[in-house]
Design a protein around this motif. Structure first.
Motif, PDB file in Angstrom:
ATOM      1  N   ALA A   1      -3.206   0.783  -4.720  1.00 45.70           N
ATOM      2  CA  ALA A   1      -3.890  -0.321  -3.044  1.00 45.70           C
ATOM      3  C   ALA A   1      -2.956  -0.920  -3.414  1.00 45.70           C
ATOM      4  O   ALA A   1      -2.912  -1.567  -2.578  1.00 45.70           O
ATOM      5  N   PHE A   2      -3.194  -1.726  -3.765  1.00 46.16           N
ATOM      6  CA  PHE A   2      -2.691  -3.504  -4.401  1.00 46.16           C
ATOM      7  C   PHE A   2      -0.851  -3.235  -4.814  1.00 46.16           C
ATOM      8  O   PHE A   2      -0.902  -4.542  -4.573  1.00 46.16           O
ATOM      9  N   TYR A   3      -0.258  -2.480  -4.829  1.00 46.44           N
ATOM     10  CA  TYR A   3       1.019  -2.907  -5.578  1.00 46.44           C
ATOM     11  C   TYR A   3       2.119  -1.029  -5.487  1.00 46.44           C
ATOM     12  O   TYR A   3       3.138  -2.029  -5.420  1.00 46.44           O
ATOM     13  N   MET A   4       1.510  -0.239  -4.933  1.00 46.11           N
ATOM     14  CA  MET A   4       2.323   0.602  -4.456  1.00 46.11           C
ATOM     15  C   MET A   4       2.713   0.686  -3.224  1.00 46.11           C
ATOM     16  O   MET A   4       1.518   0.333  -2.259  1.00 46.11           O
ATOM     17  N   GLU A   5       3.790   0.687  -3.114  1.00 44.97           N
ATOM     18  CA  GLU A   5       3.897   1.757  -1.296  1.00 44.97           C
ATOM     19  C   GLU A   5       5.156   2.666  -1.406  1.00 44.97           C
ATOM     20  O   GLU A   5       5.509   3.446  -1.748  1.00 44.97           O
ATOM     21  N   VAL A   6       5.145   3.411   0.062  1.00 46.50           N
ATOM     22  CA  VAL A   6       5.678   4.575   0.327  1.00 46.50           C
ATOM     23  C   VAL A   6       6.915   4.187   1.436  1.00 46.50           C
ATOM     24  O   VAL A   6       5.848   3.857   2.686  1.00 46.50           O
ATOM     25  N   PRO A   7       7.548   4.174   0.851  1.00 46.94           N
ATOM     26  CA  PRO A   7       8.714   3.864   2.512  1.00 46.94           C
ATOM     27  C   PRO A   7       8.385   4.860   3.057  1.00 46.94           C
ATOM     28  O   PRO A   7       7.916   6.283   3.550  1.00 46.94           O
ATOM     29  N   TYR A   8       8.433   4.487   5.051  1.00 45.19           N
ATOM     30  CA  TYR A   8       8.488   5.371   5.860  1.00 45.19           C
ATOM     31  C   TYR A   8       9.074   6.466   5.701  1.00 45.19           C
ATOM     32  O   TYR A   8       9.295   7.742   6.333  1.00 45.19           O
ATOM     33  N   ILE A   9      10.644   6.252   5.670  1.00 42.23           N
ATOM     34  CA  ILE A   9      11.722   6.977   6.102  1.00 42.23           C
ATOM     35  C   ILE A   9      12.428   6.951   4.761  1.00 42.23           C
ATOM     36  O   ILE A   9      13.013   5.705   4.283  1.00 42.23           O
ATOM     37  N   PHE A  10      12.809   8.088   3.930  1.00 45.68           N
ATOM     38  CA  PHE A  10      13.356   8.355   2.724  1.00 45.68           C
ATOM     39  C   PHE A  10      14.261   9.654   2.294  1.00 45.68           C
ATOM     40  O   PHE A  10      13.408  11.023   3.022  1.00 45.68           O
TER      41      PHE A  10
END
Length: 405
Positions: free
Chosen positions: A29-38
């Protein structure tokens, strides 16, 4: 009368599992993100390995007649936890990209789960799910730290070997009998196990192709056809060889199904251990032949030797299936490099470099194995007693055996 089995794990398993999941959710929740497109160019290979982890290993250890629920269920539990921890821990080490989930991080997480499930095969039936979860966390930690260490020092990743034999030796030197009365199989459960082995056998070329990407740190790199072809041919030869050697060394000239379900992967493991681009297909086939012979004979004789001499019981013959072929692959890579090198100096440097990688990997594996064994030996985790091993009733509900008041 219903036999008395292990105490309830209610105060152990839910606490450990839910606490870890809460930590993972907060981290994401606080540290990870997923690119919209990869790019998902290699999603097919990722999907193949995903099937290997959750279906191949899920059925692989179900050959134990009274331990099928535990083998399949705990494989799912360990793999699901290992994947999450691998993503979190490699992000903490900024591998491969800080704070972002990429295809490479997902693939490496699957590889980490693969490593945990291989190690689980040594101790399945003799440990409870809490111990397996803790072992998987330690295994993934050592797996990623070893990769980070070798990438940092030698600019090349490598993978852990011989982790769980030290775990088993540490927690079980004077506990479980080498030949447990419940460690038996029957026709139905063996077929389930062979079903899982077939999934691993079918998708192993995808597994080796993904290793090539990880070794080169480039998920956009085209995999040489020779890698897939070499893996396929080596596995085909090792499967035939395992059956032939099984007949040859059986006093009555019959095929031992344990040899079939345990040793047909030897060629793929050996090729993956070398990860060399073989100059000709016959070289990979020769490696598959050697791996099939060594793996089958190892299952026939070395497993018993390990039990008697070192008191190390290997439930799924992981030493024969993965350990021996992997070391064979290491020697094959070293030999091919010497044979294909025009410079003696370069060949010697490569040999030293290769030996250092092996020693670092073995040292990290054995060290983590001893530490993990000491942790798992604590009575706080309520390890199963000898008479309660290899039996689903220690942890699973069976309605037809329930007591009615």
């Amino acid at each position: 009368m219903v036999p008395q089995y292990a105490p309830s794990l209610r105060s152990r398993l839910p606490v450990v599992a839910l606490l870890l999941e809460t930590i993972f959710i907060l981290f994401f929740a606080f540290y990870m993100e997923v690119p919209y497109i990869f790019p998902i160019v290699f999603y097919a290979e990722f999907q193949d390995v995903h099937v290997m982890v959750f279906m191949g290993f899920g059925f692989l250890s179900t050959f134990l007649v009274r331990n099928g629920f535990s083998s399949a269920g705990f494989s799912l539990l360990v793999a699901a936890m290992a994947v999450q921890w691998a993503i979190v821990f490699q992000t903490l080490l900024q591998l491969p990209y800080p704070g972002r989930i990429t295809m490479e991080s997902l693939v490496f997480a699957e590889m980490s789960a693969f490593s945990s499930l291989i190690s689980m095969g040594v101790v399945i039936g003799k440990t409870n799910p809490v111990q397996l979860l803790l072992m998987s966390l330690m295994e993934v930690t050592g797996f990623i730290l070893n990769k980070w260490l070798i990438q940092t020092l030698l600019k090349k990743p490598c993978f852990n070997l011989y982790f769980t034999w030290l775990v088993h030796w540490t927690i079980d030197t004077d506990g479980i009998e080498p030949r447990h009365e419940k460690e038996k199989s029957d026709r139905k459960m063996t077929l389930f196990s062979l079903f899982g082995k077939d999934f691993l056998w079918i998708f192993w070329p995808s597994f080796n192709s993904l290793i090539v990407h990880l070794l080169n740190n480039d998920m956009d790199l085209a995999v040489p056809l020779n890698v897939i072809c070499s893996t396929y041919l080596a596995m085909a030869v090792s499967a035939v060889t395992a059956i032939a050697i099984s007949v040859l060394f059986n006093p009555r000239g019959k095929i031992n199904m344990l040899h079939v379900q345990n040793c047909i992967l030897a060629g793929g493991v050996a090729v993956g251990g070398s990860m060399s681009t073989f100059p000709q297909p016959w070289v990979a086939m020769a490696v598959g032949l050697s791996a099939g012979i060594m793996s089958t004979l190892g299952h026939q004789y070395i497993k018993l030797l390990m039990e008697v001499v070192f008191k190390c019981h290997d439930t799924c013959s992981i030493l024969s299936v993965h350990g021996i072929p992997a070391i064979l692959g290491w020697f094959v890579q070293l030999f091919l490099q010497f044979a294909n090198s025009d410079s003696t100096t370069f060949a010697v440097r490569f040999a030293v470099y290769h030996i250092v990688i092996l020693l670092i990997t073995l040292a990290s594996s054995l060290t983590m194995g001893v530490i993990t064994g000491i942790i798992l030996k604590w009575r706080f985790w309520r390890p199963p007693q000898d008479r309660k091993c290899f039996d689903d009733q220690a942890c699973w509900k069976f309605p037809h055996l329930a007591k009615h008041k």
